[in-house]
Write a protein that holds these residues in place. Structure first.
Motif, mmCIF file in Angstrom:
data_model
loop_
_atom_site.group_PDB
_atom_site.id
_atom_site.type_symbol
_atom_site.label_atom_id
_atom_site.label_comp_id
_atom_site.label_asym_id
_atom_site.label_seq_id
_atom_site.Cartn_x
_atom_site.Cartn_y
_atom_site.Cartn_z
ATOM 1 N N TYR A 98 0.836 -1.205 0.000
ATOM 2 C CA TYR A 98 0.000 0.000 0.000
ATOM 3 C C TYR A 98 0.872 1.257 0.000
ATOM 4 C CZ TYR A 98 -2.847 3.775 1.893
ATOM 5 O OH TYR A 98 -3.446 4.985 2.099
ATOM 6 N N ASP A 99 1.865 1.307 0.889
ATOM 7 C CA ASP A 99 2.760 2.469 0.962
ATOM 8 C C ASP A 99 3.504 2.683 -0.356
ATOM 9 O OD1 ASP A 99 1.986 2.944 3.572
ATOM 10 O OD2 ASP A 99 3.724 1.919 4.457
ATOM 11 N N GLU A 100 3.902 1.599 -1.000
ATOM 12 C CA GLU A 100 4.614 1.694 -2.279
ATOM 13 C C GLU A 100 3.696 2.276 -3.368
ATOM 14 O OE1 GLU A 100 6.742 -1.247 -5.537
ATOM 15 O OE2 GLU A 100 6.469 -1.956 -3.480
ATOM 16 N N MET A 101 2.439 1.861 -3.394
ATOM 17 C CA MET A 101 1.498 2.375 -4.396
ATOM 18 C C MET A 101 1.214 3.861 -4.191
ATOM 19 S SD MET A 101 -1.298 -0.556 -5.117
ATOM 20 C CE MET A 101 -1.027 -2.044 -4.211
ATOM 21 N N VAL A 102 1.069 4.272 -2.944
ATOM 22 C CA VAL A 102 0.829 5.692 -2.648
ATOM 23 C C VAL A 102 2.044 6.520 -3.065
ATOM 24 C CG1 VAL A 102 0.500 7.354 -0.772
ATOM 25 C CG2 VAL A 102 -0.850 5.261 -0.824
ATOM 26 N N GLU A 103 3.230 6.018 -2.790
ATOM 27 C CA GLU A 103 4.454 6.727 -3.182
ATOM 28 C C GLU A 103 4.601 6.767 -4.706
ATOM 29 O OE1 GLU A 103 7.973 8.897 -3.039
ATOM 30 O OE2 GLU A 103 6.339 8.652 -1.607
ATOM 31 N N ASP A 104 4.236 5.686 -5.386
ATOM 32 C CA ASP A 104 4.280 5.671 -6.851
ATOM 33 C C ASP A 104 3.334 6.710 -7.446
ATOM 34 O OD1 ASP A 104 6.196 3.696 -6.938
ATOM 35 O OD2 ASP A 104 4.786 2.072 -7.404
ATOM 36 N N ALA A 105 2.149 6.870 -6.850
ATOM 37 C CA ALA A 105 1.200 7.873 -7.334
ATOM 38 C C ALA A 105 1.788 9.275 -7.193
ATOM 39 C CB ALA A 105 -0.113 7.770 -6.570
ATOM 40 N N ARG A 106 2.449 9.529 -6.061
ATOM 41 C CA ARG A 106 3.078 10.827 -5.851
ATOM 42 C C ARG A 106 4.192 11.052 -6.870
ATOM 43 N NH1 ARG A 106 7.251 13.234 -4.138
ATOM 44 N NH2 ARG A 106 8.382 11.336 -3.620
ATOM 45 N N LYS A 107 5.025 10.034 -7.094
ATOM 46 C CA LYS A 107 6.125 10.147 -8.060
ATOM 47 C C LYS A 107 5.604 10.392 -9.473
ATOM 48 C CE LYS A 107 9.589 7.275 -5.751
ATOM 49 N NZ LYS A 107 10.284 5.967 -5.797
ATOM 50 N N LEU A 108 4.554 9.668 -9.852
ATOM 51 C CA LEU A 108 3.994 9.834 -11.196
ATOM 52 C C LEU A 108 3.429 11.236 -11.393
ATOM 53 C CD1 LEU A 108 2.316 6.351 -11.653
ATOM 54 C CD2 LEU A 108 4.208 7.277 -13.000
ATOM 55 N N LYS A 111 6.417 13.723 -11.473
ATOM 56 C CA LYS A 111 7.290 13.529 -12.629
ATOM 57 C C LYS A 111 7.079 14.653 -13.649
ATOM 58 C CE LYS A 111 7.078 9.889 -15.749
ATOM 59 N NZ LYS A 111 7.070 8.466 -16.050
ATOM 60 N N HIS A 112 5.931 15.319 -13.568
ATOM 61 C CA HIS A 112 5.589 16.413 -14.489
ATOM 62 C C HIS A 112 6.143 17.766 -14.027
ATOM 63 C CE1 HIS A 112 2.960 13.759 -16.730
ATOM 64 N NE2 HIS A 112 2.475 13.329 -15.572
ATOM 65 N N THR A 113 6.889 17.785 -12.942
ATOM 66 C CA THR A 113 7.392 19.041 -12.378
ATOM 67 C C THR A 113 8.199 19.855 -13.387
ATOM 68 O OG1 THR A 113 7.447 18.040 -10.192
ATOM 69 C CG2 THR A 113 8.764 20.014 -10.495
ATOM 70 N N LYS A 115 7.817 20.388 -16.572
ATOM 71 C CA LYS A 115 7.011 21.221 -17.475
ATOM 72 C C LYS A 115 5.821 21.880 -16.791
ATOM 73 C CE LYS A 115 8.376 19.348 -21.764
ATOM 74 N NZ LYS A 115 8.173 19.688 -23.117
ATOM 75 N N ALA A 116 5.513 21.471 -15.585
ATOM 76 C CA ALA A 116 4.338 22.007 -14.896
ATOM 77 C C ALA A 116 4.596 23.408 -14.355
ATOM 78 C CB ALA A 116 3.941 21.087 -13.745
ATOM 79 N N THR A 117 3.569 24.240 -14.414
ATOM 80 C CA THR A 117 3.656 25.567 -13.798
ATOM 81 C C THR A 117 3.129 25.514 -12.370
ATOM 82 O OG1 THR A 117 1.497 26.166 -14.735
ATOM 83 C CG2 THR A 117 3.464 26.807 -15.988
ATOM 84 N N ALA A 118 2.324 24.493 -12.062
ATOM 85 C CA ALA A 118 1.814 24.300 -10.699
ATOM 86 C C ALA A 118 1.284 22.882 -10.565
ATOM 87 C CB ALA A 118 0.701 25.293 -10.386
ATOM 88 N N ILE A 119 1.448 22.313 -9.374
ATOM 89 C CA ILE A 119 0.842 21.024 -9.033
ATOM 90 C C ILE A 119 0.153 21.213 -7.692
ATOM 91 C CG2 ILE A 119 1.202 18.582 -8.522
ATOM 92 C CD1 ILE A 119 3.675 18.651 -10.288
ATOM 93 N N ASP A 120 -1.166 21.186 -7.726
ATOM 94 C CA ASP A 120 -1.959 21.349 -6.503
ATOM 95 C C ASP A 120 -2.439 19.987 -6.032
ATOM 96 O OD1 ASP A 120 -1.733 24.134 -6.546
ATOM 97 O OD2 ASP A 120 -3.455 24.329 -7.874
ATOM 98 N N GLN A 121 -2.337 19.760 -4.732
ATOM 99 C CA GLN A 121 -2.800 18.513 -4.126
ATOM 100 C C GLN A 121 -4.017 18.784 -3.262
ATOM 101 O OE1 GLN A 121 0.370 15.956 -2.396
ATOM 102 N NE2 GLN A 121 1.635 17.757 -2.751
ATOM 103 N N ALA A 137 -3.917 18.223 -9.320
ATOM 104 C CA ALA A 137 -4.268 19.071 -10.462
ATOM 105 C C ALA A 137 -2.963 19.661 -10.979
ATOM 106 C CB ALA A 137 -5.226 20.166 -10.050
ATOM 107 N N ILE A 138 -2.607 19.319 -12.215
ATOM 108 C CA ILE A 138 -1.307 19.691 -12.783
ATOM 109 C C ILE A 138 -1.537 20.700 -13.897
ATOM 110 C CG2 ILE A 138 0.788 18.807 -13.851
ATOM 111 C CD1 ILE A 138 -0.101 16.013 -12.709
ATOM 112 N N GLU A 139 -0.949 21.884 -13.747
ATOM 113 C CA GLU A 139 -1.093 22.930 -14.767
ATOM 114 C C GLU A 139 0.203 23.055 -15.552
ATOM 115 O OE1 GLU A 139 -2.447 26.600 -13.121
ATOM 116 O OE2 GLU A 139 -4.091 25.639 -12.042
ATOM 117 N N GLY A 140 0.069 23.400 -16.819
ATOM 118 C CA GLY A 140 1.230 23.567 -17.685
ATOM 119 C C GLY A 140 1.173 22.593 -18.850
#
Length: 195
Positions: A98-108, A111-113, A115-121, A137-140
């Motif tokens: 479970y912890d690995e899947m949650v961390e993978d979601a965060r990494k994925l 990963k857009h940082t 080109k992203a202008t903002a990443i809101d959680q 929510a990933i902008e850019g």
């Protein structure tokens, strides 16, 4: 020969004078296709999967047929907008998984940082239905504009990512992303585990 030459010069002079009469030219901006949004109506996704939710009637739900797919993986196609929401489900065997899947979601998502202008959680919290998670929510000009995961924190994990089948240009797809975000919000707010 002189008459032809004189006629040609007269014609060119008249053409030049006629062409110079209108001085109010202004350059036109690049245009985009007019987007006609369908009316918001929803239907329930309730098949043999261990979850159910509501999704828009103008989107087409299909079983994922890509490589290395697992049971209960789907693509929700927004054909009118040339995009799709990739949906994956996993059974959770233990806390480490479970912890690995949650961390993978965060990494994925992050990963857009580049080109992203903002990443809101945003935290997702529906304790009455045991639905928890994080909405990114990933902008850019990124490949994915929205990503999220939902879990009951013990045995279920569900992830979604929105993609478009074209080169990312956020300024041109932003209105469509805002429209589809409302559908994703509806999906999350109506999401239920079956057990």
């Amino acid at each position: 020969m002189k008459i032809k030459h004189l006629f040609f010069l007269t014609f060119m002079l008249l053409l030049f004078v006629a062409a110079c009469q209108n001085n109010d030219y202004s350059p036109k901006p690049n245009g985009y296709f007019r987007i006609i949004y369908p009316e918001k109506k929803y239907q329930t996704f309730d098949n043999a999967a261990p979850f159910s939710f509501e999704y828009p009637v103008y989107a087409k739900m299909e079983t994922d047929r890509g490589r290395n797919v697992k049971k209960d993986w789907y693509n929700l196609h927004f054909t009118q907008f040339n995009g799709f929401l990739h949906l994956t489900y996993y059974d959770v065997a233990n806390k480490a998984e479970y912890d690995e899947m949650v961390e993978d979601a965060r990494k994925l998502a992050f990963k857009h940082t580049i080109k992203a202008t903002a990443i809101d959680q945003k935290l997702i919290n529906y304790p009455d239905r045991k639905v928890y998670g994080i909405y990114y929510a990933i902008e850019g000009n990124t490949a994915s504009s929205v990503q999220f995961f939902l879990t009951d924190s013990t045995k279920h994990y569900f992830r979604g990512a929105l993609y478009f089948n074209e080169r990312p240009q956020y300024d041109s797809i932003e209105p469509v992303v805002k429209f589809i975000k409302k559908d994703i919000d509806k999906m999350i707010s109506t999401f239920k585990w079956k057990d």
